[in-house]
Design an enzyme around this catalytic site. Structure first.
Site, PDB file in Angstrom:
ATOM      1  CG  HIS A  98      -2.008  -1.163   1.240  1.00 15.07           C
ATOM      2  ND1 HIS A  98      -3.011  -1.192   2.065  1.00 15.07           N
ATOM      3  CD2 HIS A  98      -2.352  -2.025   0.107  1.00 15.07           C
ATOM      4  CE1 HIS A  98      -3.688  -2.092   1.636  1.00 15.07           C
ATOM      5  NE2 HIS A  98      -3.370  -2.778   0.528  1.00 15.07           N
ATOM      6  CD  GLU A 105      -1.467   3.675   3.949  1.00 15.80           C
ATOM      7  OE1 GLU A 105      -1.183   3.000   2.793  1.00 15.80           O
ATOM      8  OE2 GLU A 105      -2.622   3.709   4.423  1.00 15.80           O
ATOM      9  CG  LEU A 111     -15.999  -1.814 -26.451  1.00 17.86           C
ATOM     10  CD1 LEU A 111     -15.928  -0.142 -26.382  1.00 17.86           C
ATOM     11  CD2 LEU A 111     -16.733  -2.129 -27.796  1.00 17.86           C
ATOM     12  CB  ALA A 131     -32.262   7.218 -40.576  1.00 20.61           C
ATOM     13  NE  ARG A 158     -12.947   2.148 -25.478  1.00 21.02           N
ATOM     14  CZ  ARG A 158     -12.801   1.925 -26.544  1.00 21.02           C
ATOM     15  NH1 ARG A 158     -11.600   1.187 -27.021  1.00 21.02           N
ATOM     16  NH2 ARG A 158     -13.672   2.163 -27.694  1.00 21.02           N
ATOM     17  CB  THR A 198     -25.453   8.524 -31.990  1.00 25.32           C
ATOM     18  OG1 THR A 198     -26.650   7.941 -32.118  1.00 25.32           O
ATOM     19  CG2 THR A 198     -25.769   9.095 -30.399  1.00 25.32           C
TER      20      THR A 198
END
Lengths: 362, 362
Positions: free
Chosen positions: B45, B47, B199, B159, B179, B156
């Protein structure tokens, strides 16, 4: 010059059809000895106010003006002559007169009198301040702003037509200022019928100082209703709010009826079954319109956009979603991405809880 | 504490499922004697790193930590003990551990050892940095961001489905960073089928320093495909790009097939004929997911929105108009203005030629 532009802006709401002009006279020692701005047509130009204030101290001084001093006798005597007579030593102009038939003559007159002349200081700011006057002088057309209010997802009203001001008080005050600076406000029958819109300037909602508000109140913009089929009754709030110009396709012999109610009815040749918008704009410019504000629904605003008549979009965006069945920003069906009009976003700024997007065709 | 938060941010892409934590140790003379940040789960960690650097100089010093030091034995020994052992004189924490079952115990342990303790310094910044971890600890759900790319008129794609990246390289890099910081990226069958989307995080497109890029590359987010009817073939680029989790309504006995290809198929009870999204999110949180990024079309993104599952919208707005027949931002039909969901806009900022709007439910 920055100060002169600041002074010129005092006339934002009132100089129509003239340009907004400011003038600062600075003595050799660096002290400002005279300031002035053009208030309204028929009254003295900025230079005259500044020279009056400077008096004898104008001799040998430098005059900063946001627009080339005029050289012709209009409703007031030419400012170039006044500057010569006052004995100023130097004149710095932000920009030439945009009218190609007179551009440079005022400066020439000064040079001929032995005055040192410079031009082009903060020119883009000066052009911006008089964007409508410049376009009218250069191209015989007014500068067309389209004001739109939309949700974050680009919608203007529910499918049923249910709508209401979706933006808050700060955005409404900004719209009031847009109206007040315009020579003409153009709207359509749908907006007047369904929203009961009056499209007036309400001086107390401008959010400006009392002097500016009073100037705005004294020079209301011309309200033009595009009503091809004369669907809006003369009893509508729009007509009750003051005289208006109605543009239609065929006046049906009703011109006298409109005139009796204090309005003007103008028939324009049809363009595709609708009022011919380019012709309307040219006519407005011929009548002195510098800046035209279109406040209409998606159909009429979309018609201006489709015909390439829009110089600037001012879109007020409310932080909400109206959903996928709500009405579009502009009625402008496109099939392919290649047709998608590109814009350049000039500014996005918070206006109360809403945001204002200023975009121009790229 | 500002420095400690800066250090904590170094772990933005790599600490999942742990929180990002930074620590600064300041000696009585005001000198920084130790700094550390948590890099990845299973490793020391913040610390511990800072105490190691400080060595003997930690004695009597003040430790600034962005999160309450842990008091339990996990994969590493408790940090509270390490601080006590090192003899620090004071501990300042930005926030308590958000897990209600442990909150305060680390600080109590320190107090019991006679160490002066303060908590709540730059707390909102600290909570913001671990917004997903905090939500998971407090509510058993991940923080859900929905990324959308739209035109100025809220559309977006055309059509016909014709679409392409309408935003520029700076916006794409910003999406890559979204991401990389996420535990999980959720997408839908439409996006994978029609956009051939993978992705993935492409470390060289993050636009960050090499160390951060390497950390991001070493800890790719879990990619989750919501494919109720198992329409996406295992040959899709999405599946070729690495292991994924597929959420469906009925696995049709095909789990082994997906497993053989390196993927996991998970059947979830139907909610209205679709994959049950709240259940999916709860399952992801149980698996340690802090931040979930939804990158999907209007249908799936709209489903998250309609169910009130969205914590934050990140909308990339391109300066163009796609027109009134183009696809909506979200499939979310609303009838009345009273139903319109209110948002609060946190930020609008230029990202290259595009603009990023961050909005949260109001």
């Amino acid at each position: 010059m920055t100060r002169a532009l600041q002074l010129a802006r005092q006339g934002l709401f009132s100089t129509h059809p003239n340009p907004r002009v400011g003038c600062v006279i600075v003595a050799a020692c660096g002290e400002i000895v005279g300031e002035g701005w053009h208030v309204r047509a028929g009254e003295p130009h900025a230079e005259v106010h500044a020279l009056r204030q400077a008096g004898e101290r104008a001799r040998g001084a430098t005059a900063y003006v946001t627009l080339e001093p005029c050289s012709h006798h209009g409703r007031t005597p030419p400012c170039a002559e006044a500057l010569v007579k006052a004995g100023v030593g130097r004149v710095v102009a932000a920009m030439q007169d945009p009218n190609p038939q007179v551009a440079g003559r005022g400066l020439e007159r000064l040079r001929a009198a032995g005055i040192a002349v410079a031009c082009g200081v903060l020119e883009s700011e000066a052009r911006e301040l008089n964007v409508g006057f410049v376009k009218r002088m250069e191209r015989g057309l007014p500068y067309v702003r389209v004001k739109l209010a939309m949700s974050l997802d680009g919608r203007t009203a529910m499918a049923s037509g249910e709508s209401q001001w979706i933006t808050g008080p700060a955005a409404r005050a900004a719209v009031q200022r847009l109206r007040a600076r315009s020579s003409v406000i153009v709207t359509g029958a749908d907006t007047v019928l369904f929203d009961n819109a009056r499209l007036t300037v309400r001086a107390d909602e401008l959010g400006v100082e009392a002097e500016q508000a009073a100037l705005a109140a004294a020079r209301p913009p011309l309200r033009v209703l595009i009503d091809g089929q004369l669907r809006v009754p003369l009893t509508a709030a729009f007509f009750q709010a003051g005289p208006a110009l109605v543009a239609c396709c065929d006046d049906d012999g009703r011109a006298a009826e409109y005139q009796a109610a204090g309005h003007e009815l103008q028939a324009l040749p049809r363009g595709n079954g609708h009022v011919d918008l380019p012709l309307l704009l040219a006519g407005l410019a011929a009548g002195g319109a510098n800046e035209v504000l279109v406040e209409a629904g998606p159909r009429l605003a979309g018609a201006f956009a489709r015909k390439g008549l829009v110089d600037e979009y001012q879109i007020f965006m409310a932080p909400q979603l109206l959903g996928s069945s709500a009405r579009p920003l502009l009625d402008w069906p496109l099939e392919h991405m290649a047709e998608a009009p590109q814009l350049a976003i000039r500014e996005i700024r918070a206006v109360g809880n809403d945001w204002r997007i200023i975009a121009v065709p790229a």
